[in-house]
Design an enzyme around this catalytic site. Sequence first.
Site, PDB file in Angstrom:
ATOM      1  N   GLU A  29       0.829  -1.202   0.000  1.00 57.53           N
ATOM      2  CA  GLU A  29       0.000   0.000   0.000  1.00 57.53           C
ATOM      3  C   GLU A  29       0.870   1.262   0.000  1.00 57.53           C
ATOM      4  OE1 GLU A  29      -2.457  -0.619   3.431  1.00 57.53           O
ATOM      5  OE2 GLU A  29      -3.094  -2.594   2.707  1.00 57.53           O
ATOM      6  N   GLU A  60      -4.775  -6.793   2.691  1.00 66.09           N
ATOM      7  CA  GLU A  60      -3.556  -7.496   3.087  1.00 66.09           C
ATOM      8  C   GLU A  60      -3.568  -8.977   2.690  1.00 66.09           C
ATOM      9  OE1 GLU A  60      -3.636  -3.713   4.970  1.00 66.09           O
ATOM     10  OE2 GLU A  60      -5.156  -5.305   5.037  1.00 66.09           O
ATOM     11  N   ASP A  85       0.546  -5.086  12.562  1.00 65.14           N
ATOM     12  CA  ASP A  85      -0.719  -5.534  13.146  1.00 65.14           C
ATOM     13  C   ASP A  85      -1.616  -6.201  12.107  1.00 65.14           C
ATOM     14  OD1 ASP A  85      -0.948  -3.328  15.800  1.00 65.14           O
ATOM     15  OD2 ASP A  85       0.345  -2.893  14.102  1.00 65.14           O
ATOM     16  N   HIS A 129      -2.479  -0.475  15.701  1.00 59.19           N
ATOM     17  CA  HIS A 129      -1.353  -0.014  14.880  1.00 59.19           C
ATOM     18  C   HIS A 129      -0.055   0.076  15.689  1.00 59.19           C
ATOM     19  CE1 HIS A 129      -4.930   1.372  12.712  1.00 59.19           C
ATOM     20  NE2 HIS A 129      -4.193   1.381  11.617  1.00 59.19           N
TER      21      HIS A 129
END
Length: 325
Positions: A29, A60, A85, A129
């Site tokens: 990304e 993901e 994460d 995160h």
Amino acid sequence: MTKITMRQAIIDAMQEEMAHDESMVVFGEDVAKFGGAFSMTKGLYEEFGGVRVFDTPITESTIVGAALGLALSGLRPVPELQFGDFVGVAFDEIYNKLGKWKWMHGGTMQVPVTLRLPIGIAGGAGPEHSQSPQALFMHAPGLYIAIPSTPYEAKGLLKTAIRDNNPVLFFEHKMLYDMKGEVPDEEYFIPLGKADIKREGTDVTIIATALQVHTALNAAKELEKEGIDVEVVDPRTLAPLDKETILGSVRKTGRVIVVHEEPKTGGMGAEITGIIGEEALFDLQAPFRRIGSPDVPIAQNIHLEQFYRPSEEQIIETVKELMEY
């Protein structure tokens, strides 16, 4: 030797390996023109073009699944998840596919995937995160796990990981990206499965990874003022794990603390102290100790989150407790 940041060390490793091997591709990304959320792929798109450095949708599971497919097709993919994460979103593709595909097909297929994963508490990013999920994958046969603590190790381990024909999860602590350290000007590689003794000592062994290596080293400096000689061991990879170096240090000092940022329950300390209990129990002069984070979600507040991460004070206090035995 040149002094550079860990960020630059990682970029340099990828740049060198892309120049070395035209089959290597980088994707994730915002990793192309934007250069990544943490600027970890800056310059790669401009040098190697959009066929070899490209952006993906925010999915993901597709990123990791595509990496597997590309690897099986003869490429050498180095995908990035924007935050470590997000392994939760791609867990099946990592745990069941990357780690097992080779063995499900009789070893006839190679899976040269290096998955880069930023981890750790940094700047109030919150509970989704800021985590350090690397210990989850110590329970995943077939996957290698690398965790550098310096620019030198980041570059050497990453180059080794990229050239390895097995899947490597490469965990990078976000708080270390701007840390500077000396890196050789000539090409070099650091083998997977070889720990490093960051500081020699005779009284207590501290085993730590990533940012906590530096916390341990700072604590060791303070303890030295009180006559306590601490040895700091950095495993550098959790799979394969260098048991020989770890056990050798424990047998020398007779006291051991394992420090990590992931939660204490089920963290890497559980496995490492389990090994010590099985293979070096009678070499201990005191019970082993684990220092991890509390078993609660990480706070969003930048002040509260600091109480989640192990501190120098915790390490110093625990070392002194062990010295009383």
